[in-house]
Design a protein around this motif. Structure first.
Motif: not given
Length: 129
Positions: A56-68
């Motif tokens: 999930l972190h990788a998917r968000a990072s690929a979209a340029g989104v920081d996730v907590e």
């Protein structure tokens, strides 16, 4: 700005996560992923494993989104916990996944999604897989 997604490792949860990433990217907001098992449960299918969280972190990072990621256990009703966390992180929108239930099933069992939709004091984006 913050987007809150209520996540469980199911097709509905994956649809909610995908929509939340899209929404966070569109709003240039951070993403808070709430994945909360019931307190005291010896085993919880609601809790995402380490590999799932990494993906999930990788998917968000690929979209340029920081996730907590928040995975603290909750004691009360899940809908109340989602609304409480939305207030705590000052979410501009809550994203949830919906599963198909019959009207009788909703009547007898209630609906966490319905409670979130009715109780939230901010916009709720509800998606289906």
């Amino acid at each position: 700005m913050t987007v809150l997604v209520a996540y469980v490792p199911t097709p509905e949860g994956d649809a909610a996560f995908a929509a939340a990433v899209e929404e966070a990217a569109r709003r240039n907001a951070r993403l808070v992923l709430l994945n909360t098992p019931r307190e005291g449960a010896p085993v919880s299918t609601a809790l995402a494993g380490e590999d799932t969280v990494r993906a999930l972190h990788a998917r968000a990072s690929a979209a340029g989104v920081d996730v907590e990621v928040r995975q603290e256990a909750h004691a009360g009703d899940l809908a109340d916990e989602v609304v409480r966390i939305a207030g705590a992180v000052d979410a501009s929108v809550i994203v949830i996944g919906l599963r198909k239930r019959s009207p009788v099933g909703k009547l007898l069992m209630g609906s966490t999604a319905q409670r979130i939709l009715l109780d939230a004091d901010r916009p709720v984006l509800a998606v289906k897989p």
